[in-house]
Motif scaffolding. Structure first.
Motif, PDB file in Angstrom:
ATOM      1  N   TRP A   1       7.952   0.389   6.438  1.00  0.00           N
ATOM      2  CA  TRP A   1       6.869  -0.297   5.739  1.00  0.00           C
ATOM      3  C   TRP A   1       7.458  -1.434   4.901  1.00  0.00           C
ATOM      4  O   TRP A   1       8.463  -1.246   4.201  1.00  0.00           O
ATOM      5  N   TYR A   2       6.814  -2.566   4.993  1.00  0.00           N
ATOM      6  CA  TYR A   2       7.126  -3.723   4.163  1.00  0.00           C
ATOM      7  C   TYR A   2       5.864  -4.057   3.370  1.00  0.00           C
ATOM      8  O   TYR A   2       4.774  -3.613   3.707  1.00  0.00           O
ATOM      9  N   ARG A   3       6.051  -4.855   2.342  1.00  0.00           N
ATOM     10  CA  ARG A   3       4.878  -5.301   1.593  1.00  0.00           C
ATOM     11  C   ARG A   3       5.071  -6.745   1.155  1.00  0.00           C
ATOM     12  O   ARG A   3       6.194  -7.216   0.995  1.00  0.00           O
ATOM     13  N   GLN A   4       3.947  -7.396   0.960  1.00  0.00           N
ATOM     14  CA  GLN A   4       3.972  -8.784   0.506  1.00  0.00           C
ATOM     15  C   GLN A   4       2.879  -8.981  -0.529  1.00  0.00           C
ATOM     16  O   GLN A   4       1.690  -8.837  -0.218  1.00  0.00           O
ATOM     17  N   ALA A   5       3.300  -9.279  -1.729  1.00  0.00           N
ATOM     18  CA  ALA A   5       2.371  -9.573  -2.808  1.00  0.00           C
ATOM     19  C   ALA A   5       2.101 -11.075  -2.825  1.00  0.00           C
ATOM     20  O   ALA A   5       2.899 -11.859  -2.325  1.00  0.00           O
ATOM     21  N   PRO A   6       0.982 -11.486  -3.398  1.00  0.00           N
ATOM     22  CA  PRO A   6       0.656 -12.922  -3.437  1.00  0.00           C
ATOM     23  C   PRO A   6       1.772 -13.736  -4.078  1.00  0.00           C
ATOM     24  O   PRO A   6       2.272 -13.385  -5.154  1.00  0.00           O
ATOM     25  N   GLY A   7       2.182 -14.782  -3.399  1.00  0.00           N
ATOM     26  CA  GLY A   7       3.206 -15.662  -3.933  1.00  0.00           C
ATOM     27  C   GLY A   7       4.619 -15.143  -3.818  1.00  0.00           C
ATOM     28  O   GLY A   7       5.551 -15.762  -4.322  1.00  0.00           O
TER      29      GLY A   7
ATOM     30  N   SER B   1       2.449   8.051  -8.228  1.00  0.00           N
ATOM     31  CA  SER B   1       2.688   7.335  -9.497  1.00  0.00           C
ATOM     32  C   SER B   1       2.518   5.832  -9.303  1.00  0.00           C
ATOM     33  O   SER B   1       3.375   5.037  -9.691  1.00  0.00           O
ATOM     34  N   LEU B   2       1.407   5.469  -8.726  1.00  0.00           N
ATOM     35  CA  LEU B   2       1.157   4.072  -8.411  1.00  0.00           C
ATOM     36  C   LEU B   2       1.215   3.190  -9.651  1.00  0.00           C
ATOM     37  O   LEU B   2       0.807   3.607 -10.752  1.00  0.00           O
ATOM     38  N   LYS B   3       1.719   1.971  -9.428  1.00  0.00           N
ATOM     39  CA  LYS B   3       1.788   0.987 -10.490  1.00  0.00           C
ATOM     40  C   LYS B   3       1.047  -0.278 -10.053  1.00  0.00           C
ATOM     41  O   LYS B   3       0.977  -0.569  -8.848  1.00  0.00           O
ATOM     42  N   PRO B   4       0.546  -1.046 -10.982  1.00  0.00           N
ATOM     43  CA  PRO B   4      -0.115  -2.303 -10.597  1.00  0.00           C
ATOM     44  C   PRO B   4       0.781  -3.206  -9.749  1.00  0.00           C
ATOM     45  O   PRO B   4       0.279  -3.904  -8.856  1.00  0.00           O
ATOM     46  N   GLU B   5       2.075  -3.150  -9.986  1.00  0.00           N
ATOM     47  CA  GLU B   5       2.986  -3.992  -9.215  1.00  0.00           C
ATOM     48  C   GLU B   5       3.166  -3.514  -7.769  1.00  0.00           C
ATOM     49  O   GLU B   5       3.842  -4.173  -6.978  1.00  0.00           O
ATOM     50  N   ASP B   6       2.569  -2.393  -7.429  1.00  0.00           N
ATOM     51  CA  ASP B   6       2.554  -1.960  -6.031  1.00  0.00           C
ATOM     52  C   ASP B   6       1.477  -2.685  -5.230  1.00  0.00           C
ATOM     53  O   ASP B   6       1.408  -2.547  -4.003  1.00  0.00           O
ATOM     54  N   THR B   7       0.635  -3.421  -5.922  1.00  0.00           N
ATOM     55  CA  THR B   7      -0.420  -4.159  -5.247  1.00  0.00           C
ATOM     56  C   THR B   7       0.166  -5.184  -4.290  1.00  0.00           C
ATOM     57  O   THR B   7       0.974  -6.023  -4.681  1.00  0.00           O
ATOM     58  N   ALA B   8      -0.232  -5.082  -3.032  1.00  0.00           N
ATOM     59  CA  ALA B   8       0.302  -5.961  -1.993  1.00  0.00           C
ATOM     60  C   ALA B   8      -0.384  -5.634  -0.673  1.00  0.00           C
ATOM     61  O   ALA B   8      -1.096  -4.624  -0.564  1.00  0.00           O
ATOM     62  N   VAL B   9      -0.130  -6.471   0.306  1.00  0.00           N
ATOM     63  CA  VAL B   9      -0.480  -6.114   1.676  1.00  0.00           C
ATOM     64  C   VAL B   9       0.724  -5.386   2.265  1.00  0.00           C
ATOM     65  O   VAL B   9       1.847  -5.886   2.200  1.00  0.00           O
ATOM     66  N   TYR B  10       0.477  -4.220   2.813  1.00  0.00           N
ATOM     67  CA  TYR B  10       1.538  -3.394   3.366  1.00  0.00           C
ATOM     68  C   TYR B  10       1.516  -3.512   4.889  1.00  0.00           C
ATOM     69  O   TYR B  10       0.465  -3.350   5.520  1.00  0.00           O
ATOM     70  N   TYR B  11       2.689  -3.762   5.447  1.00  0.00           N
ATOM     71  CA  TYR B  11       2.831  -3.960   6.877  1.00  0.00           C
ATOM     72  C   TYR B  11       3.727  -2.880   7.474  1.00  0.00           C
ATOM     73  O   TYR B  11       4.832  -2.623   6.962  1.00  0.00           O
ATOM     74  N   CYS B  12       3.268  -2.309   8.539  1.00  0.00           N
ATOM     75  CA  CYS B  12       4.081  -1.372   9.308  1.00  0.00           C
ATOM     76  C   CYS B  12       4.995  -2.159  10.241  1.00  0.00           C
ATOM     77  O   CYS B  12       4.594  -3.197  10.790  1.00  0.00           O
ATOM     78  N   ASN B  13       6.203  -1.669  10.401  1.00  0.00           N
ATOM     79  CA  ASN B  13       7.159  -2.307  11.300  1.00  0.00           C
ATOM     80  C   ASN B  13       7.823  -1.241  12.152  1.00  0.00           C
ATOM     81  O   ASN B  13       8.243  -0.206  11.635  1.00  0.00           O
ATOM     82  N   VAL B  14       7.906  -1.506  13.436  1.00  0.00           N
ATOM     83  CA  VAL B  14       8.543  -0.559  14.342  1.00  0.00           C
ATOM     84  C   VAL B  14       9.604  -1.285  15.162  1.00  0.00           C
ATOM     85  O   VAL B  14       9.332  -2.338  15.742  1.00  0.00           O
ATOM     86  N   ARG B  15      10.783  -0.714  15.175  1.00  0.00           N
ATOM     87  CA  ARG B  15      11.872  -1.226  16.004  1.00  0.00           C
ATOM     88  C   ARG B  15      12.157  -0.170  17.058  1.00  0.00           C
ATOM     89  O   ARG B  15      12.722   0.880  16.747  1.00  0.00           O
ATOM     90  N   PRO B  16      11.771  -0.432  18.303  1.00  0.00           N
ATOM     91  CA  PRO B  16      11.872   0.617  19.313  1.00  0.00           C
ATOM     92  C   PRO B  16      13.305   1.024  19.679  1.00  0.00           C
ATOM     93  O   PRO B  16      13.566   2.195  19.949  1.00  0.00           O
ATOM     94  N   TYR B  17      14.221   0.026  19.666  1.00  0.00           N
ATOM     95  CA  TYR B  17      15.552   0.288  20.198  1.00  0.00           C
ATOM     96  C   TYR B  17      16.634   0.000  19.161  1.00  0.00           C
ATOM     97  O   TYR B  17      16.598  -1.016  18.477  1.00  0.00           O
ATOM     98  N   ARG B  18      17.635   0.843  19.079  1.00  0.00           N
ATOM     99  CA  ARG B  18      18.694   0.663  18.087  1.00  0.00           C
ATOM    100  C   ARG B  18      19.543  -0.571  18.392  1.00  0.00           C
ATOM    101  O   ARG B  18      19.923  -1.299  17.473  1.00  0.00           O
ATOM    102  N   LEU B  19      19.821  -0.828  19.650  1.00  0.00           N
ATOM    103  CA  LEU B  19      20.748  -1.897  20.011  1.00  0.00           C
ATOM    104  C   LEU B  19      20.061  -3.225  20.322  1.00  0.00           C
ATOM    105  O   LEU B  19      20.719  -4.194  20.655  1.00  0.00           O
TER     106      LEU B  19
END
Length: 118
Positions: free
Chosen positions: A36-42, A84-102
């Motif tokens: 999971w990644y996240r991106q907050a405004p700016g 224990s959510l914090k206001p600074e957790d506010t963001a768009v959260y993106y799922c990321n999948v990497r199928p292969y190790r190599l």
């Protein structure tokens, strides 16, 4: 082309909890890494947490102790339990999948908004 379907975002209270889910389309094998990644405004997109096929995990310092990432290999699904959510957790959260190790190929979900506010 792998499809990722995210769910579980929304409004959370400070100190509360939210759980995000991301289901990857079936591949017939256990994907290497999910995260999971996240991106907050700016701000730039940042890693929140990731889990590898051997269950190794890594977390951003800002979420350690509050967030747990887990996966269900049978369902190719990754979860992000946020406590224990914090206001600074506010963001768009993106799922990321990497199928292969190599192979440095990864797929992104469409993003789910998490807003922490009273």
């Amino acid at each position: 082309q792998m499809q990722l379907v995210e769910s579980g975002g929304g409004l959370g209270q400070p100190g509360g909890s939210l759980r995000l889910s991301c289901a990857a389309s079936e591949t017939g094998f256990t994907v290497y890494a999910m995260g999971w990644y996240r991106q907050a405004p700016g701000k730039q997109r940042e890693l929140v947490a990731a889990i590898q096929s051997g269950d190794g995990t890594n977390y951003a310092d800002s979420v350690k102790g509050r967030v747990t990432i887990s996966r269900d290999n049978a369902k190719n699904t990754v979860y992000l339990q946020m406590n224990s959510l914090k206001p600074e957790d506010t963001a768009v959260y993106y799922c990321n999948v990497r199928p292969y190790r190599l192979i440095s190929l990864s797929y992104w979900g469409q993003g789910t908004q998490v807003t922490v506010s009273s």
